[in-house]
Design a protein around this motif. Structure first.
Motif, PDB file in Angstrom:
ATOM      1  N   TRP A  25     -10.745 -10.121  -4.950  1.00 13.56           N
ATOM      2  CA  TRP A  25     -10.473  -9.527  -6.264  1.00 13.56           C
ATOM      3  C   TRP A  25     -11.413  -8.357  -6.530  1.00 13.56           C
ATOM      4  N   LEU A  26     -12.683  -8.525  -6.190  1.00 14.83           N
ATOM      5  CA  LEU A  26     -13.660  -7.475  -6.425  1.00 14.83           C
ATOM      6  C   LEU A  26     -13.435  -6.273  -5.515  1.00 14.83           C
ATOM      7  N   ARG A  30      -5.045  -5.103  -5.147  1.00 16.93           N
ATOM      8  CA  ARG A  30      -3.759  -5.138  -4.440  1.00 16.93           C
ATOM      9  C   ARG A  30      -3.853  -6.060  -3.222  1.00 16.93           C
ATOM     10  N   ARG A  31      -4.942  -5.966  -2.480  1.00 18.07           N
ATOM     11  CA  ARG A  31      -5.106  -6.862  -1.336  1.00 18.07           C
ATOM     12  C   ARG A  31      -5.171  -8.317  -1.800  1.00 18.07           C
ATOM     13  N   PHE A 261      -2.427  -4.968 -10.521  1.00 23.26           N
ATOM     14  CA  PHE A 261      -3.116  -5.160  -9.240  1.00 23.26           C
ATOM     15  C   PHE A 261      -3.250  -3.812  -8.539  1.00 23.26           C
ATOM     16  N   ALA A 262      -3.892  -2.894  -9.228  1.00 24.57           N
ATOM     17  CA  ALA A 262      -4.076  -1.546  -8.685  1.00 24.57           C
ATOM     18  C   ALA A 262      -5.002  -1.580  -7.478  1.00 24.57           C
ATOM     19  N   PRO A 263      -4.746  -0.736  -6.477  1.00 25.76           N
ATOM     20  CA  PRO A 263      -5.610  -0.718  -5.295  1.00 25.76           C
ATOM     21  C   PRO A 263      -6.931  -0.017  -5.572  1.00 25.76           C
ATOM     22  N   THR A 264      -7.878  -0.219  -4.689  1.00 23.38           N
ATOM     23  CA  THR A 264      -9.172   0.463  -4.747  1.00 23.38           C
ATOM     24  C   THR A 264      -9.340   1.241  -3.454  1.00 23.38           C
ATOM     25  N   ARG A 275      -2.537  -2.707   5.087  1.00 25.48           N
ATOM     26  CA  ARG A 275      -2.553  -1.251   4.948  1.00 25.48           C
ATOM     27  C   ARG A 275      -1.152  -0.651   4.955  1.00 25.48           C
ATOM     28  N   ARG A 276      -0.276  -1.146   5.809  1.00 25.16           N
ATOM     29  CA  ARG A 276       1.067  -0.569   5.965  1.00 25.16           C
ATOM     30  C   ARG A 276       1.903  -0.664   4.689  1.00 25.16           C
ATOM     31  N   HIS A 277       1.513  -1.576   3.770  1.00 28.22           N
ATOM     32  CA  HIS A 277       2.291  -1.788   2.544  1.00 28.22           C
ATOM     33  C   HIS A 277       1.709  -1.027   1.349  1.00 28.22           C
ATOM     34  N   CYS A 278       0.709  -0.203   1.589  1.00 27.46           N
ATOM     35  CA  CYS A 278      -0.014   0.424   0.477  1.00 27.46           C
ATOM     36  C   CYS A 278      -0.126   1.934   0.718  1.00 27.46           C
ATOM     37  N   PRO A 279       0.652   2.756   0.015  1.00 27.71           N
ATOM     38  CA  PRO A 279       0.577   4.206   0.215  1.00 27.71           C
ATOM     39  C   PRO A 279      -0.830   4.765  -0.040  1.00 27.71           C
ATOM     40  N   GLN A 280      -1.502   4.237  -1.063  1.00 25.90           N
ATOM     41  CA  GLN A 280      -2.858   4.728  -1.349  1.00 25.90           C
ATOM     42  C   GLN A 280      -3.815   4.377  -0.218  1.00 25.90           C
ATOM     43  N   GLY A 281      -3.633   3.187   0.359  1.00 26.54           N
ATOM     44  CA  GLY A 281      -4.484   2.796   1.471  1.00 26.54           C
ATOM     45  C   GLY A 281      -4.227   3.634   2.705  1.00 26.54           C
TER      46      GLY A 281
END
Length: 296
Positions: A25-26, A30-31, A261-264, A275-281
């Motif tokens: 969570w920290l 998103r993960r 659940f915004a990514p960091t 990673r493959r599921h996250c455009p920001q990542g």
């Protein structure tokens, strides 16, 4: 449903989790969602070779302590590494064999520094504790008894040298110490990181106050994550039937989930299983090969 409070007089449901879940969570919400909420879980990327090394070493060290006293030798440790070697993630068989040899040396060299008669209180021991907010559990690599107190021992195989701050600031180690005290009814304030590549032992001795601070932090994270979990369940469940049997959520639901659940984005994204599921990542850093975490 949003923001619904428990009925008067009814206890609030405890957030049940592990230090790994809290740290997820920290690190990246998103993960966290991909790991603990989405079902079916999004497909992960390929296995990491450095994780295979770490798991093989941990399994061998746990197995070594389960051997009869007379078999607790460096040779037995090397055999355990060989027999339990995990081959996933390596570039090829040659690289796997090279790292198997390194891991054998690491583990046999480490156990040569141990007293085989100094029986641990626990090996891969699950401990748990709870407060009015959270039910925590976790598995300790090794739990030693030193005099009248317990000591949490955590094995590390990564290439990065460790500092005392790693032991002092670790939420997981503090939780393990608190839970060990609860389960064993014996004081536990000292935590140790045993870094096998360098042979270093990094120690931190907590006070009651510092352990209490870590526990309060765990409760704060649990409160945030628990509220997000509940809202996620509402968003997933509520749309069913609202579009006349379509089974599809309204268009605003995925957007709210993504916001909740915004990514960091950051360097850690290159190492994320999802990673493959996250455009920001994908945009945050270069793609890593499964063996890039090895210190060649």
């Amino acid at each position: 449903m949003q923001g619904q409070l428990p009925l008067e007089g009814m206890p609030r449901r405890l957030y049940s989790g592990t230090p790994s879940r809290l740290n997820a969570w920290l690190d990246c919400r998103r993960r966290y969602r991909f790991s603990y909420l989405d079902r079916p879980q999004p497909a992960k990327g390929p296995a990491w070779a450095h994780n295979s090394v770490g798991a093989s070493v941990h399994n061998a060290l746990a197995g070594w302590w389960r051997e009869p006293y007379e078999r607790r030798t460096p040779l037995t440790a090397a055999i355990l590494v060989t027999n339990g070697w995990i081959t996933e993630g390596f570039k090829d068989e040659e690289q796997s064999e090279r790292w198997l040899a390194r891991a054998r040396d690491l583990v046999s060299g480490y156990v040569a520094t141990l007293d085989p008669s100094d029986e641990p209180v626990g090996v891969e021991r699950t401990v748990a504790t709870r407060t009015k907010v959270i039910a925590l559990s976790g598995r300790i690599d090794r739990l030693d008894r030193r005099g009248d107190e317990l000591v949490v021992v955590d094995y590390k195989t990564g290439r990065r040298p460790l500092t005392q701050d790693d032991a002092r600031s670790s939420l997981a180690l503090a939780v393990y110490a608190i839970a060990a005290s609860t389960v064993m009814r014996t004081p536990c304030r000292t935590v140790e990181l045993h870094h096998l590549p360098t042979g270093e032992i990094v120690e931190w001795r907590h006070t009651d106050e510092s352990l209490a601070r870590h526990l309060r932090r765990a409760e704060e994270v649990a409160t945030e994550a628990g509220a997000a979990d509940d809202r996620y369940k509402e968003l997933v469940a509520a749309p069913r039937g609202t579009r006349r049997g379509s089974g599809e959520p309204p268009p605003d639901v995925p957007a709210e989930i993504d916001e909740l659940f915004a990514p960091t984005p950051g360097p850690i994204c290159s190492w994320c299983d999802f990673r493959r599921h996250c455009p920001q990542g994908l945009a945050a850093g270069p793609e890593r090969r499964p063996w890039d975490g090895l210190a060649e």
